[in-house]
Design a protein around this motif. Structure first.
Motif, mmCIF file in Angstrom:
data_model
loop_
_atom_site.group_PDB
_atom_site.id
_atom_site.type_symbol
_atom_site.label_atom_id
_atom_site.label_comp_id
_atom_site.label_asym_id
_atom_site.label_seq_id
_atom_site.Cartn_x
_atom_site.Cartn_y
_atom_site.Cartn_z
ATOM 1 N N PHE A 90 24.315 -9.657 -21.948
ATOM 2 C CA PHE A 90 26.249 -9.059 -22.128
ATOM 3 C C PHE A 90 26.228 -7.213 -22.711
ATOM 4 C CE2 PHE A 90 26.035 -13.591 -20.387
ATOM 5 C CZ PHE A 90 27.032 -13.664 -19.391
ATOM 6 N N VAL A 91 26.404 -6.802 -22.484
ATOM 7 C CA VAL A 91 27.088 -5.499 -23.819
ATOM 8 C C VAL A 91 28.205 -5.769 -23.053
ATOM 9 C CG1 VAL A 91 26.019 -3.188 -24.025
ATOM 10 C CG2 VAL A 91 24.016 -4.954 -23.665
ATOM 11 N N VAL A 92 28.848 -5.458 -24.077
ATOM 12 C CA VAL A 92 30.378 -4.293 -24.109
ATOM 13 C C VAL A 92 30.602 -2.829 -24.007
ATOM 14 C CG1 VAL A 92 32.708 -3.886 -25.016
ATOM 15 C CG2 VAL A 92 31.685 -6.485 -25.572
ATOM 16 N N ASP B 152 32.816 -7.194 -29.827
ATOM 17 C CA ASP B 152 31.852 -8.057 -30.058
ATOM 18 C C ASP B 152 31.482 -8.834 -28.413
ATOM 19 O OD1 ASP B 152 29.536 -8.438 -30.679
ATOM 20 O OD2 ASP B 152 29.545 -9.852 -32.298
ATOM 21 N N VAL B 153 30.020 -9.780 -28.193
ATOM 22 C CA VAL B 153 30.570 -10.596 -27.031
ATOM 23 C C VAL B 153 28.940 -11.859 -27.856
ATOM 24 C CG1 VAL B 153 28.556 -9.176 -26.119
ATOM 25 C CG2 VAL B 153 29.781 -10.625 -24.880
ATOM 26 N N VAL B 154 29.875 -12.586 -27.543
ATOM 27 C CA VAL B 154 28.567 -14.054 -27.728
ATOM 28 C C VAL B 154 28.925 -15.719 -26.614
ATOM 29 C CG1 VAL B 154 30.522 -15.483 -28.594
ATOM 30 C CG2 VAL B 154 27.356 -16.013 -28.719
ATOM 31 N N ALA B 155 26.669 -14.917 -25.890
ATOM 32 C CA ALA B 155 27.007 -15.969 -24.633
ATOM 33 C C ALA B 155 27.040 -17.458 -25.301
ATOM 34 C CB ALA B 155 25.762 -15.062 -23.926
ATOM 35 N N ALA C 63 24.268 -18.291 -19.195
ATOM 36 C CA ALA C 63 23.577 -17.362 -18.940
ATOM 37 C C ALA C 63 25.217 -16.574 -17.306
ATOM 38 C CB ALA C 63 22.899 -17.316 -17.621
ATOM 39 N N ALA C 64 25.848 -17.275 -18.064
ATOM 40 C CA ALA C 64 27.549 -16.764 -16.958
ATOM 41 C C ALA C 64 28.528 -16.836 -17.466
ATOM 42 C CB ALA C 64 27.426 -17.429 -15.746
ATOM 43 N N ARG C 65 28.474 -17.374 -18.689
ATOM 44 C CA ARG C 65 29.664 -17.328 -19.814
ATOM 45 C C ARG C 65 29.600 -17.382 -21.315
ATOM 46 N NH1 ARG C 65 30.789 -23.702 -19.179
ATOM 47 N NH2 ARG C 65 29.036 -23.655 -20.155
ATOM 48 N N PHE C 66 30.909 -16.311 -21.643
ATOM 49 C CA PHE C 66 31.114 -15.993 -22.895
ATOM 50 C C PHE C 66 32.435 -15.341 -23.738
ATOM 51 C CE2 PHE C 66 31.154 -12.256 -20.189
ATOM 52 C CZ PHE C 66 32.470 -11.767 -19.851
ATOM 53 N N TYR C 67 32.139 -15.782 -25.073
ATOM 54 C CA TYR C 67 33.121 -15.356 -25.173
ATOM 55 C C TYR C 67 33.492 -13.996 -25.676
ATOM 56 C CZ TYR C 67 33.935 -20.694 -26.177
ATOM 57 O OH TYR C 67 34.081 -21.373 -25.959
ATOM 58 N N TYR D 104 37.614 -15.476 -23.335
ATOM 59 C CA TYR D 104 37.029 -16.354 -23.540
ATOM 60 C C TYR D 104 36.008 -17.071 -21.628
ATOM 61 C CZ TYR D 104 33.919 -20.660 -21.523
ATOM 62 O OH TYR D 104 32.379 -21.217 -21.250
ATOM 63 N N PHE D 105 35.106 -15.774 -20.986
ATOM 64 C CA PHE D 105 35.477 -15.960 -19.817
ATOM 65 C C PHE D 105 34.325 -16.916 -19.411
ATOM 66 C CE2 PHE D 105 32.574 -14.364 -16.256
ATOM 67 C CZ PHE D 105 33.607 -13.979 -15.488
ATOM 68 N N ASP D 106 34.542 -17.582 -18.428
ATOM 69 C CA ASP D 106 34.383 -19.154 -17.356
ATOM 70 C C ASP D 106 33.590 -18.750 -16.338
ATOM 71 O OD1 ASP D 106 36.008 -18.982 -15.759
ATOM 72 O OD2 ASP D 106 37.667 -20.272 -15.651
ATOM 73 N N GLY D 107 32.969 -17.764 -16.345
ATOM 74 C CA GLY D 107 32.208 -17.681 -14.961
ATOM 75 C C GLY D 107 32.924 -17.067 -13.800
ATOM 76 N N LYS D 108 33.943 -16.907 -13.837
ATOM 77 C CA LYS D 108 34.762 -16.607 -13.318
ATOM 78 C C LYS D 108 35.972 -15.944 -13.585
ATOM 79 C CE LYS D 108 34.391 -21.547 -10.037
ATOM 80 N NZ LYS D 108 35.725 -22.256 -9.892
ATOM 81 N N GLY D 109 36.701 -15.693 -14.828
ATOM 82 C CA GLY D 109 37.739 -15.410 -14.978
ATOM 83 C C GLY D 109 38.069 -15.340 -16.237
ATOM 84 N N PHE D 110 38.990 -14.721 -17.267
ATOM 85 C CA PHE D 110 39.287 -14.236 -18.679
ATOM 86 C C PHE D 110 40.242 -15.708 -19.147
ATOM 87 C CE2 PHE D 110 36.017 -10.652 -17.938
ATOM 88 C CZ PHE D 110 35.623 -10.508 -19.078
ATOM 89 N N ARG D 111 40.344 -15.230 -20.060
ATOM 90 C CA ARG D 111 41.313 -16.430 -20.631
ATOM 91 C C ARG D 111 41.338 -16.451 -22.648
ATOM 92 N NH1 ARG D 111 38.613 -21.787 -20.278
ATOM 93 N NH2 ARG D 111 39.098 -22.368 -21.789
#
Length: 352
Positions: free
Chosen positions: A122-124, A161-164, A167-171, A199-206
């Protein structure tokens, strides 16, 4: 009446002087720096602005996020890229995103390796002014990156920055509450703690963390139970417990670092390596100087943890002559790769 005006003016001057002194002190401008490093470093060219770097956990090579920010500041942006570099080899870095034809100005990146060896990055990406998104890549059989998805959301105001976690979810961190402009400058100089983490849960951000003071680097422990967050203006490292099912984060502690931390990397031993800016206003001046002649110091901290107790060591400190404004220190075995925000070369360092 005249005396009251003079008294009021005097009080205003004192308050302003106090604010300026506090700002300078908080930015580390009064620090005395003694450069040191017990190992040796050599420059590696071909990847300008290597702002984030992460190693494959077992294969010894690193992924490097590169963007020529000087060219962008000069009004001549060039396509950025993700590179692969083996520090133990004399081979040049390999561009992995040559097939990605969208505008690409990468920032933070993260690697997730599945149990079967499949790799997801995942890349910003800041493709255009005012546009923010996170790109999802898979590593193909030939090692090249295959683009799968661009994730966009109004909540991505100023992603850094981002951390996985799989394979689908990340902060992902928002280092500012406001987009680039006058209000963002006010936010910085008044040291307003109004950034956040999504947090991206695979469907959306919160939103999962609020009230951050320039949330920058983010990473996690190998077991995924702990998340680490660097706050530049807060000059601190925050530690959170993670709920694997919901993705929610619970604050455990905040460690004052006495410096402006940037990205966080976690090595095979679970030790944290944090690149930092000991004099923040020097870095601001360095960032604004298109020529690159104005330099800023670079610092690397290593944090060893035992439970919730951390032992901190300053491993590397440079006054800007070798490298300026380092944003990341990634370590694998005896190798440390040091990436700057703006400089044309990164450093390949052999640890003592």
């Amino acid at each position: 009446m005249k005396k009251r005006l003079l008294l009021g003016f005097g009080v205003l001057v004192l308050v302003l002087a106090g604010f300026i002194a506090k700002t300078l002190a908080d930015a580390g401008q009064f620090k005395h720096l003694a450069p040191h490093f017990a190992g040796r470093c050599t420059p590696v060219s071909g990847m300008p602005g290597a702002e984030d770097i992460t190693f494959h956990p077992t294969l010894g090579y690193a992924y490097v996020s590169s963007d020529d920010r000087r060219a962008t500041l000069a009004g001549r942006p060039v396509q950025g890229g993700i590179y692969r570099l083996d520090p133990a080899s004399s081979a040049p870095p390999v561009l992995l995103t040559g097939a990605f034809k969208q505008a690409f100005h990468p920032h933070g990146l993260t690697l997730f390796v599945a149990p079967d060896g499949a790799q997801t990055l995942f890349v910003v990406n800041h493709p255009e002014p005012g546009q923010q998104q996170v790109e999802r890549f898979q590593v193909g059989a030939d090692g090249m990156l295959i683009h799968h998805q661009s994730l966009r959301d109004p909540a991505l105001v100023s992603p850094n920055d981002v951390v996985a976690v799989d394979a689908a979810r990340f902060y992902v961190t928002n280092d500012h509450h406001y987009p680039p402009g006058a209000m963002q400058v006010v936010e910085e100089y008044l040291q307003l703690a109004i950034g956040n983490v999504l947090y991206f849960d695979g469907k959306g951000f919160r939103e999962v963390i609020s009230g951050t003071s320039y949330a920058n680097g983010i990473n996690r422990s190998a077991d995924g139970r702990t998340v680490y967050l660097a706050q530049v203006v807060g000059r601190s490292l925050s530690v959170y417990s993670r709920d694997a099912d919901s993705g929610s984060l619970t604050h455990r502690q905040t460690l004052p670092l006495g410096t402006g931390p940037d990205n966080i990397e976690v090595d095979a031993k679970g030790e944290l390596w944090i690149a930092a800016h000991p004099k923040l206003l020097d870095f601001v001046a360095h960032a604004k100087d298109v020529s690159g002649a104005t330099r800023a110091p670079a610092q690397v901290l290593r944090l060893k943890s035992s439970g919730d107790t951390f032992e901190m060591e300053e491993v590397f400190l440079d006054d800007g002559r070798q490298t300026a404004g380092s944003a990341v220190a990634a370590v694998s075995g005896k190798w440390m790769l040091l990436g700057p925000v703006f400089d044309p070369d990164m450093l390949r360092c052999e640890l003592p």
